[in-house]
Design a protein around this motif. Structure first.
Motif, PDB file in Angstrom:
ATOM      1  N   SER A 176       0.837  -1.196   0.000  1.00 28.67           N
ATOM      2  CA  SER A 176       0.000   0.000   0.000  1.00 28.67           C
ATOM      3  C   SER A 176       0.875   1.250   0.000  1.00 28.67           C
ATOM      4  CB  SER A 176      -0.909   0.012   1.230  1.00 28.67           C
ATOM      5  OG  SER A 176      -1.660   1.207   1.282  1.00 28.67           O
ATOM      6  N   ALA A 177       0.363   2.294  -0.576  1.00 32.70           N
ATOM      7  CA  ALA A 177       1.072   3.567  -0.553  1.00 32.70           C
ATOM      8  C   ALA A 177       0.773   4.319   0.736  1.00 32.70           C
ATOM      9  CB  ALA A 177       0.660   4.417  -1.758  1.00 32.70           C
ATOM     10  N   ARG A 178      -0.308   3.932   1.404  1.00 31.05           N
ATOM     11  CA  ARG A 178      -0.739   4.643   2.600  1.00 31.05           C
ATOM     12  C   ARG A 178      -0.503   3.805   3.850  1.00 31.05           C
ATOM     13  NH1 ARG A 178      -5.698   4.250   0.322  1.00 31.05           N
ATOM     14  NH2 ARG A 178      -6.576   3.938   2.385  1.00 31.05           N
ATOM     15  N   ALA A 179       0.290   4.317   4.741  1.00 28.50           N
ATOM     16  CA  ALA A 179       0.594   3.612   5.985  1.00 28.50           C
ATOM     17  C   ALA A 179      -0.637   3.491   6.876  1.00 28.50           C
ATOM     18  CB  ALA A 179       1.711   4.327   6.734  1.00 28.50           C
ATOM     19  N   GLU A 180      -1.599   4.381   6.684  1.00 29.24           N
ATOM     20  CA  GLU A 180      -2.771   4.364   7.555  1.00 29.24           C
ATOM     21  C   GLU A 180      -3.827   3.346   7.110  1.00 29.24           C
ATOM     22  OE1 GLU A 180      -3.365   7.426   4.366  1.00 29.24           O
ATOM     23  OE2 GLU A 180      -1.800   7.064   5.826  1.00 29.24           O
ATOM     24  N   ALA A 181      -3.562   2.603   6.040  1.00 30.17           N
ATOM     25  CA  ALA A 181      -4.501   1.580   5.590  1.00 30.17           C
ATOM     26  C   ALA A 181      -4.726   0.586   6.738  1.00 30.17           C
ATOM     27  CB  ALA A 181      -3.975   0.875   4.349  1.00 30.17           C
ATOM     28  N   GLY A 182      -5.960   0.506   7.207  1.00 27.88           N
ATOM     29  CA  GLY A 182      -6.290  -0.295   8.388  1.00 27.88           C
ATOM     30  C   GLY A 182      -5.913  -1.758   8.289  1.00 27.88           C
ATOM     31  N   LYS A 241      -3.216  -5.480  10.487  1.00 27.88           N
ATOM     32  CA  LYS A 241      -3.595  -6.861  10.787  1.00 27.88           C
ATOM     33  C   LYS A 241      -2.576  -7.883  10.288  1.00 27.88           C
ATOM     34  CE  LYS A 241      -8.436  -5.683  10.825  1.00 27.88           C
ATOM     35  NZ  LYS A 241      -9.733  -5.785  10.192  1.00 27.88           N
ATOM     36  N   LEU A 242      -1.629  -7.438   9.474  1.00 29.22           N
ATOM     37  CA  LEU A 242      -0.600  -8.344   8.971  1.00 29.22           C
ATOM     38  C   LEU A 242       0.331  -8.759  10.108  1.00 29.22           C
ATOM     39  CD1 LEU A 242       0.426  -6.582   5.627  1.00 29.22           C
ATOM     40  CD2 LEU A 242      -0.954  -8.648   5.890  1.00 29.22           C
ATOM     41  N   PRO A 243       0.807 -10.007  10.080  1.00 27.46           N
ATOM     42  CA  PRO A 243       1.732 -10.453  11.140  1.00 27.46           C
ATOM     43  C   PRO A 243       3.178 -10.012  10.892  1.00 27.46           C
ATOM     44  CG  PRO A 243       1.231 -12.262   9.662  1.00 27.46           C
ATOM     45  CD  PRO A 243       0.381 -11.092   9.211  1.00 27.46           C
ATOM     46  N   PHE A 244       3.393  -9.161   9.904  1.00 26.61           N
ATOM     47  CA  PHE A 244       4.731  -8.686   9.564  1.00 26.61           C
ATOM     48  C   PHE A 244       4.640  -7.286   8.977  1.00 26.61           C
ATOM     49  CE2 PHE A 244       2.979 -10.799   5.853  1.00 26.61           C
ATOM     50  CZ  PHE A 244       3.220  -9.885   4.841  1.00 26.61           C
ATOM     51  N   VAL A 245       5.769  -6.590   9.001  1.00 28.92           N
ATOM     52  CA  VAL A 245       5.869  -5.294   8.311  1.00 28.92           C
ATOM     53  C   VAL A 245       6.532  -5.530   6.962  1.00 28.92           C
ATOM     54  CG1 VAL A 245       6.869  -2.971   8.397  1.00 28.92           C
ATOM     55  CG2 VAL A 245       5.957  -4.021  10.466  1.00 28.92           C
ATOM     56  N   ALA A 246       7.478  -6.471   6.932  1.00 22.57           N
ATOM     57  CA  ALA A 246       8.123  -6.878   5.686  1.00 22.57           C
ATOM     58  C   ALA A 246       8.513  -8.348   5.829  1.00 22.57           C
ATOM     59  CB  ALA A 246       9.352  -6.026   5.404  1.00 22.57           C
ATOM     60  N   ILE A 247       8.505  -9.044   4.705  1.00 29.34           N
ATOM     61  CA  ILE A 247       8.860 -10.459   4.687  1.00 29.34           C
ATOM     62  C   ILE A 247       9.560 -10.752   3.361  1.00 29.34           C
ATOM     63  CG2 ILE A 247       6.620 -11.185   3.768  1.00 29.34           C
ATOM     64  CD1 ILE A 247       6.888 -13.670   5.659  1.00 29.34           C
ATOM     65  N   THR A 248      10.532 -11.651   3.408  1.00 30.81           N
ATOM     66  CA  THR A 248      11.354 -11.937   2.235  1.00 30.81           C
ATOM     67  C   THR A 248      11.191 -13.376   1.797  1.00 30.81           C
ATOM     68  OG1 THR A 248      12.956 -10.293   2.957  1.00 30.81           O
ATOM     69  CG2 THR A 248      13.733 -11.917   1.366  1.00 30.81           C
ATOM     70  N   PHE A 249      11.090 -13.560   0.486  1.00 35.50           N
ATOM     71  CA  PHE A 249      11.080 -14.880  -0.149  1.00 35.50           C
ATOM     72  C   PHE A 249      12.036 -14.810  -1.331  1.00 35.50           C
ATOM     73  CE2 PHE A 249       6.945 -14.551   1.862  1.00 35.50           C
ATOM     74  CZ  PHE A 249       6.859 -15.756   2.542  1.00 35.50           C
ATOM     75  N   ILE A 259       8.373  -8.328   0.380  1.00 35.83           N
ATOM     76  CA  ILE A 259       7.015  -7.791   0.436  1.00 35.83           C
ATOM     77  C   ILE A 259       6.924  -6.949   1.704  1.00 35.83           C
ATOM     78  CG2 ILE A 259       4.558  -8.339   0.537  1.00 35.83           C
ATOM     79  CD1 ILE A 259       5.371 -11.148  -0.641  1.00 35.83           C
ATOM     80  N   GLY A 260       6.573  -5.681   1.531  1.00 34.27           N
ATOM     81  CA  GLY A 260       6.466  -4.784   2.681  1.00 34.27           C
ATOM     82  C   GLY A 260       5.129  -4.091   2.714  1.00 34.27           C
ATOM     83  N   ALA A 261       4.739  -3.641   3.888  1.00 35.41           N
ATOM     84  CA  ALA A 261       3.458  -2.959   4.025  1.00 35.41           C
ATOM     85  C   ALA A 261       3.430  -1.690   3.170  1.00 35.41           C
ATOM     86  CB  ALA A 261       3.188  -2.643   5.490  1.00 35.41           C
ATOM     87  N   THR A 262       4.464  -0.862   3.288  1.00 36.29           N
ATOM     88  CA  THR A 262       4.531   0.391   2.527  1.00 36.29           C
ATOM     89  C   THR A 262       5.944   0.582   1.981  1.00 36.29           C
ATOM     90  OG1 THR A 262       5.210   1.763   4.392  1.00 36.29           O
ATOM     91  CG2 THR A 262       2.829   1.472   4.077  1.00 36.29           C
ATOM     92  N   ARG A 263       6.082   1.506   1.072  1.00 38.52           N
ATOM     93  CA  ARG A 263       7.415   1.824   0.533  1.00 38.52           C
ATOM     94  C   ARG A 263       8.322   2.355   1.642  1.00 38.52           C
ATOM     95  NH1 ARG A 263       7.899   4.925  -4.911  1.00 38.52           N
ATOM     96  NH2 ARG A 263       7.481   2.836  -5.603  1.00 38.52           N
ATOM     97  N   ALA A 264       7.768   3.142   2.552  1.00 43.75           N
ATOM     98  CA  ALA A 264       8.561   3.663   3.669  1.00 43.75           C
ATOM     99  C   ALA A 264       9.088   2.514   4.535  1.00 43.75           C
ATOM    100  CB  ALA A 264       7.737   4.631   4.513  1.00 43.75           C
TER     101      ALA A 264
END
Length: 128
Positions: A42-48, A52-60, A65-70
């Motif tokens: 998402s581009a918006r950190a405030e996306a509700g 609920k995700l169990p991670f902020v970023a995860i690697t495969f 894969i991260g919640a936001t670009r920031a």
């Protein structure tokens, strides 16, 4: 040598691509950074739903894969260390990581914080 590292980690990268692909239907964005596909959900950190995700970023493999670009920028050194771990371990890393967490729990330690792969990745972070 780089081709070998990509090939060795390719099954894990494929998992990351498969997991992230549906997110593009909902606005996820990807950019390549140092040979790694970084996908912001998402581009918006405030996306509700992000909370609920169990991670902020995860690697495969070579996919982060991260919640936001920031979040991706803030965690880049950490997550790119996980990419290097995938390059060393290949597909067995998908089993080695959770087994390491289980080993830490059996020893009465913290599954995530004491996982040696996480300890190694945290050591690469720059604390300003």
């Amino acid at each position: 040598m780089r081709c070998l590292r990509y090939g060795w980690a390719a099954p894990c990268t494929a998992v990351g691509i498969c997991l992230a692909s549906p997110a593009f239907l909902f606005g996820a964005r990807m950019r390549a950074v140092d040979g790694v596909a970084e996908i912001a959900l998402s581009a918006r950190a405030e996306a509700g739903w992000l909370r609920k995700l169990p991670f902020v970023a995860i690697t495969f493999g070579h996919v982060v894969i991260g919640a936001t670009r920031a979040d991706l920028e803030r965690l880049r050194l950490h997550e790119h260390e996980h990419v290097r771990q995938y390059e060393r371990w290949g597909a067995p890393f998908l089993l080695a990581y959770p087994l390491e967490s289980l080993w830490q729990m059996l020893r009465g330690r913290r599954a995530y914080l004491d996982n040696r792969f996480e300890v190694q990745a945290r050591a690469k972070e720059v604390h300003l």
